[in-house]
Enzyme design. Structure first.
Site, short mmCIF file in Angstrom:
data_model
loop_
_atom_site.label_atom_id
_atom_site.label_comp_id
_atom_site.label_asym_id
_atom_site.label_seq_id
_atom_site.Cartn_x
_atom_site.Cartn_y
_atom_site.Cartn_z
N GLU A 1 -11.75 2.08 -3.06
CA GLU A 1 -12.25 3.45 -2.99
C GLU A 1 -11.28 4.35 -2.25
O GLU A 1 -11.02 5.48 -2.67
CB GLU A 1 -13.62 3.48 -2.29
CG GLU A 1 -14.71 2.71 -3.00
CD GLU A 1 -14.80 1.25 -2.59
OE1 GLU A 1 -15.87 0.65 -2.78
OE2 GLU A 1 -13.80 0.67 -2.07
N HIS B 1 -8.71 -0.39 0.69
CA HIS B 1 -9.85 -0.68 -0.18
C HIS B 1 -9.70 0.13 -1.46
O HIS B 1 -9.04 1.18 -1.49
CB HIS B 1 -11.15 -0.32 0.51
CG HIS B 1 -11.54 -1.26 1.61
ND1 HIS B 1 -12.83 -1.41 2.03
CD2 HIS B 1 -10.80 -2.11 2.37
CE1 HIS B 1 -12.89 -2.29 3.01
NE2 HIS B 1 -11.66 -2.73 3.24
#
Length: 163
Positions: free
Chosen positions: A59, A57
């Site tokens: 992040e 992901h």
């Protein structure tokens, strides 16, 4: 004041920009920026399908780059800016990394409207055992000494790095 005035909006605009560009490069529509207390910037985009990695992901990618760039696993003093509300995995990564604060642009409902419905992941952690049927997690009865062997070794190892 325009929509991109101020520091949080400026970094969120960058997260949105790299997320949008990532879509054009076989990635998902998510971007993230980690900013250190001294102003260093580390970016990450979603590469789940491109890298065949469900943990890639935006992040998490940005956190990994920040840790490598700063030479530490402790990101105290940093801020995470995400193009979309972080999922539970990404929030967990931010907590483990000791990120000070998180700002996001789109929310989970915006993501769901685009086909990224993380509701079942949020529900998994909401405390209702009924939501955990999709992936049961349970301990296995093992002798205590075996169960805690890695921790015993951890305590014996003087050269360990606490975290």
């Amino acid at each position: 004041m325009s929509a991109i005035d101020g520091e949080p909006a400026r970094y969120l605009a960058r997260a949105i920009e790299i997320a949008t560009e990532n879509v054009r490069n076989a990635g998902g529509p998510f971007g993230a920026v980690v900013v250190s207390s001294d102003g260093r910037v580390f970016e990450g985009v979603n590469r789940v399908t491109a890298d065949l990695d469900p943990s890639a992901h935006a992040e998490v990618t940005a956190i990994r780059r920040a840790c490598q760039g700063l030479g530490t696993f402790d990101l105290s003093g940093t801020t995470l800016y995400a193009s979309c509300e972080p999922c539970p995995m990404c929030l967990g990564a931010a907590l483990w990394a000791r990120v000070d604060r998180v700002y996001f642009a789109a929310d989970r409902d915006d993501a769901a409207a685009a086909g990224f419905d993380d509701a079942r992941f949020y529900q998994y952690f909401d405390g209702d055992p009924g939501h955990r049927e999709a992936m049961p997690v349970a301990p296995v009865a093992l002798p205590h000494e075996l169960r805690v062997a890695p921790f015993t070794e951890w305590h014996r190892t003087e050269s360990r790095t606490e975290y």
